[in-house]
Design an enzyme around this catalytic site. Structure first.
Site, mmCIF file in Angstrom:
data_model
loop_
_atom_site.group_PDB
_atom_site.id
_atom_site.type_symbol
_atom_site.label_atom_id
_atom_site.label_comp_id
_atom_site.label_asym_id
_atom_site.label_seq_id
_atom_site.Cartn_x
_atom_site.Cartn_y
_atom_site.Cartn_z
ATOM 1 N N LYS A 119 25.171 -18.025 46.726
ATOM 2 C CA LYS A 119 25.570 -17.464 45.431
ATOM 3 C C LYS A 119 26.765 -18.237 44.891
ATOM 4 O O LYS A 119 27.683 -18.581 45.638
ATOM 5 C CB LYS A 119 25.914 -15.983 45.585
ATOM 6 C CG LYS A 119 26.230 -15.274 44.272
ATOM 7 C CD LYS A 119 26.484 -13.783 44.490
ATOM 8 C CE LYS A 119 26.820 -13.079 43.186
ATOM 9 N NZ LYS A 119 27.047 -11.622 43.373
ATOM 10 N N SER A 128 24.633 -8.368 40.303
ATOM 11 C CA SER A 128 24.876 -9.714 39.823
ATOM 12 C C SER A 128 24.198 -10.807 40.641
ATOM 13 O O SER A 128 24.109 -11.956 40.195
ATOM 14 C CB SER A 128 26.392 -9.980 39.838
ATOM 15 O OG SER A 128 26.896 -9.914 41.164
ATOM 16 N N SER A 162 25.684 -4.959 43.709
ATOM 17 C CA SER A 162 25.152 -6.271 43.303
ATOM 18 C C SER A 162 24.351 -6.998 44.361
ATOM 19 O O SER A 162 23.820 -8.076 44.103
ATOM 20 C CB SER A 162 26.291 -7.165 42.812
ATOM 21 O OG SER A 162 26.760 -6.726 41.566
#
Length: 498
Positions: free
Chosen positions: A79, A164, A188
């Site tokens: 990420k 997210s 998230s």
């Protein structure tokens, strides 16, 4: 032979060890998958050389008869919230566009030390602020899933992969990587996992170091793994977790052997069903899935008890005071002076340069949360908002402590719906925030929680179940999710259209 990109973390690890295939073959196959799926916009940066270098090191070590490292031969996605040395790290924001860290986050370094290779940096909501991956400054991620009922997202409207960590969830579901890192501030990891039919665990706050992870809300942010199944998450979490003296909130505890301890038998365990999580207008499919989850855990030997978490209804309002307040403080460092974007108007003074840089660099959702956070921290409003929200947070944590007197784990839905179409909720921030209604309470309390796929809705989209545990009881959470996984028999995957 099975397509190499259909293999998960354990299968790749074990196959490389026993010589069924080489790590280089695995890395090459996944690099090709990533390059062939750019329409999903899951990767912001591709790093095929990093994946191949780690693979060659694994193959060389095996040829030399060396003891294999825990993740030798396993390529993963990272990420873009994790700083990676020499590789652009943007947190999905224009204000960090082109930023190349000269250091490695603790979590990513642990994964490289374990033998993993990096396929690339994954797209995400800007500064992890979002539930649909639509706030990324570099375009939204498109879910690999499509609706099967002719409704929005069937043939024309693309679906949200959650947020997210939407790049992570989409990449795993599309078989672009066997696993990825995520971060979870209010849901998230878990919500995108539910939206895309994969597994993801937010460990106890402090289990994984926050050092080198771009900060959103420091008292809530926690890194965790996302993968195709529970065992793969356990393997990843073992590599990611551990004490780090550079993070003041890091827990100085030995890392348990979660994979070795996995046990889907729940005899003697009590599973709590929080009555407050039966929210108004809950879709019948979510309620039905929840009941199936209860039945599956009973079948695994667990006793089901009803519990009360009376302050649950205040969790979302408290979260959207505390998290923006901390974001307002953390994001003050992006001023155009030291790194990242600098956008000074002609003849500007220092204040003008600050304002112009932030106006150009931050997206609308980030600006909204900074404004909210600055307001609730301002003189005259601090006690009315931030102090009150902090008290509510303490009450929510106390609710969980009371619940543990009558149960060992909690079972809830992960999200109040399946994936929605991109653009469907972006005009209404409150509707978007409500996606986290089931995940935020455990985040405020710092508890481990995991989402595991339980089935499909009428439109053929994945639905997830969430297990919440006591602080430090990741093993219990993983065990209960394994019991669900075995009984749900979830094997659905998106049909390739990209």
């Amino acid at each position: 032979m099975t397509d190499l990109t259909d293999l998960g973390v354990r299968a790749i690890r074990d196959g490389v060890r026993d010589g069924s295939f080489s790590a280089t073959e695995i890395a090459t196959a996944f690099n090709a998958q990533v390059a062939g799926a750019r329409v999903l916009n899951a990767f912001l940066v591709e790093t095929p050389d990093h994946a191949l270098a780690a693979a060659r090191a694994a193959d060389d070590a095996r040829a030399a008869g060396e003891e294999p490292r825990p993740l030798a031969g396993v390529p993963i996605g990272m990420k873009d919230l994790f700083c990676t040395r020499g590789v652009v790290s943007t947190a999905g924001s224009h204000i960090l566009e082109g930023f190349v860290p000269q250091y490695e986050s603790t979590v990513s370094q642990k994964l490289w030390d374990a033998g993993a290779g990096m396929l690339g940096k994954l797209n995400m909501d800007q500064f992890a602020m979002g539930s649909s991956n639509e706030t990324s400054a570099f375009g939204n991620v498109i879910s690999p899933w499509k609706r099967s009922d002719g409704g929005p997202g069937s043939n024309w409207a693309p679906l949200a992969p959650g947020g997210s960590s939407g790049g992570s969830s989409a990449a795993i579901a599309a078989r672009l990587c066997p696993a990825a890192t995520g971060t979870d501030t209010g849901g998230s990891i878990r919500q995108p996992a539910a939206f895309t039919g994969i597994s993801g665990i937010k460990p106890t706050y402090g289990r994984c170091s926050r050092w080198g992870v771009v900060a959103f809300a420091s008292s809530l942010d926690q890194a965790g793994p996302m993968a195709r199944d529970v065992r793969d998450c356990a393997i990843m979490l073992e590599a990611m977790a551990g004490f780090d003296a550079r993070d003041a909130t890091s827990l100085q505890l030995d890392v348990p052997r979660w994979e070795a301890g996995l046990n889907a038998g729940l005899k003697g365990r009590r599973i709590g069903i929080p009555r407050e999580y039966r929210v108004d207008d809950m879709p019948a499919e979510i309620d039905a899935l929840w009941q199936r989850g209860i039945d599956w855990l009973k079948d695994a030997g667990a006793e089901i008890v009803e519990v009360s978490l009376p302050h649950t209804k205040y969790a979302l309002p408290a979260y959207y005071i505390i998290a923006p307040a901390e974001a307002s403080s953390n994001l003050a460092r992006y001023d155009g002076v030291r790194y990242g974007l600098r956008d000074p108007p002609e003849g500007a003074n220092l204040q003008d340069m600050y304002a112009a840089t932030r106006a150009a660099g931050f997206g609308p959702e980030v600006k909204r949360r900074i404004l909210i956070g600055t307001y609730v921290l301002s003189a005259g409003f601090y006690d009315a908002y931030f102090t009150q929200a902090s008290k509510v947070r303490a009450l929510i944590a106390r609710d969980f402590d009371e619940a543990w007197k009558s149960c060992d784990l909690l079972l809830t839905p992960t999200a109040p719906s399946a994936a929605f179409a991109l653009g469907e909720k972006s005009a209404d921030p409150i509707a978007m925030y409500l996606n986290d209604v089931f995940t935020v309470p455990s985040s405020l309390a710092g508890l481990p929680a995991m989402s595991v796929p339980g089935g499909l809705d009428a439109a053929g989209l994945p639905l997830g179940l969430q297990v919440i545990g006591r602080a430090l009881d990741e093993q219990g959470v993983l065990d209960a999710c394994l019991a669900i996984e075995e009984r749900a028999g979830f094997t659905a995957r998106p049909q390739a259209w990209w």
